[in-house]
Design an enzyme around this catalytic site. Structure first.
Site, PDB file in Angstrom:
ATOM      1  N   ASP A 114       0.884  -1.264  -0.143  1.00 16.84           N
ATOM      2  CA  ASP A 114       0.074  -0.001  -0.275  1.00 16.84           C
ATOM      3  C   ASP A 114       0.949   1.000  -0.068  1.00 16.84           C
ATOM      4  O   ASP A 114       1.991   1.432   0.436  1.00 16.84           O
ATOM      5  CB  ASP A 114      -0.931   0.053   1.133  1.00 16.84           C
ATOM      6  CG  ASP A 114      -2.143  -0.748   1.271  1.00 16.84           C
ATOM      7  OD1 ASP A 114      -2.600  -1.366   0.074  1.00 16.84           O
ATOM      8  OD2 ASP A 114      -2.675  -1.243   2.162  1.00 16.84           O
ATOM      9  N   ASP A 129      -7.011  -0.887  -4.721  1.00 21.02           N
ATOM     10  CA  ASP A 129      -8.284  -0.509  -3.745  1.00 21.02           C
ATOM     11  C   ASP A 129      -8.888   0.616  -4.411  1.00 21.02           C
ATOM     12  O   ASP A 129     -10.416   0.560  -4.605  1.00 21.02           O
ATOM     13  CB  ASP A 129      -7.707   0.096  -2.458  1.00 21.02           C
ATOM     14  CG  ASP A 129      -7.168  -1.047  -1.518  1.00 21.02           C
ATOM     15  OD1 ASP A 129      -7.496  -2.030  -1.564  1.00 21.02           O
ATOM     16  OD2 ASP A 129      -6.000  -0.883  -0.838  1.00 21.02           O
TER      17      ASP A 129
END
Length: 156
Positions: A114, A129
């Site tokens: 991330d 995402d």
């Protein structure tokens, strides 16, 4: 065909951005893009989207992800005749995001990379995402608008 294009596009964007982050940033490094409001921060996520369920076993998370992808694909095939070209593309983007995040990364790395950090948002996230969330929102808006247009045309 458009769903395959959407899926491929989401996978390429996701995997390329994660590769660039891994190769050019040190763990937990922050790079401001828009002051302190939006930036990059390299973290490893062992949970699902937005860090949820990080204490679960990777096999459980991969199984859930595979089940969701299969469900999305089955539903899109069942309702394919009702989906517009744009909606078909969006289904591909959603599936591509799910595959990139929860299958490729977990099988390859055992975690998800991330790197997108938005001030005030409770989690750091990534391109996959974003593909899932933005794709789902656009799909719902498109389907809602189409249904409203169709109901006006039929006088319901």
């Amino acid at each position: 065909m458009l769903s395959i294009f959407g899926m491929s596009l989401a996978l390429i964007i996701d995997q390329v951005t994660k590769y660039l982050v891994e190769k050019n940033m040190t763990y937990f490094q922050r790079i401001d893009l828009i002051g302190e409001i939006f930036g990059l921060r390299y973290v490893k996520n062992t949970g699902v989207a937005f860090g949820l369920f990080s204490s679960q076993e990777p096999l459980v998370l991969v199984s859930v992800a595979v089940s969701l992808v299969i469900a999305i694909v089955v539903l899109s095939v069942v309702f394919a005749s009702k989906l517009s070209r744009f909606e078909t593309f969006l289904v591909g983007v959603i599936v591509g995001g799910a595959i990139g995040n929860n299958l490729i990364d977990r099988l390859r790395l055992g975690h998800v990379v991330d790197f997108l950090e938005l001030r005030g948002f409770p989690a750091i996230f990534n391109a996959a995402d974003s593909c899932i969330v933005v794709g789902a929102i656009l799909l719902l808006v498109s389907m809602y608008r189409r249904e409203r247009r169709d109901s006006r045309n039929t006088g319901d």
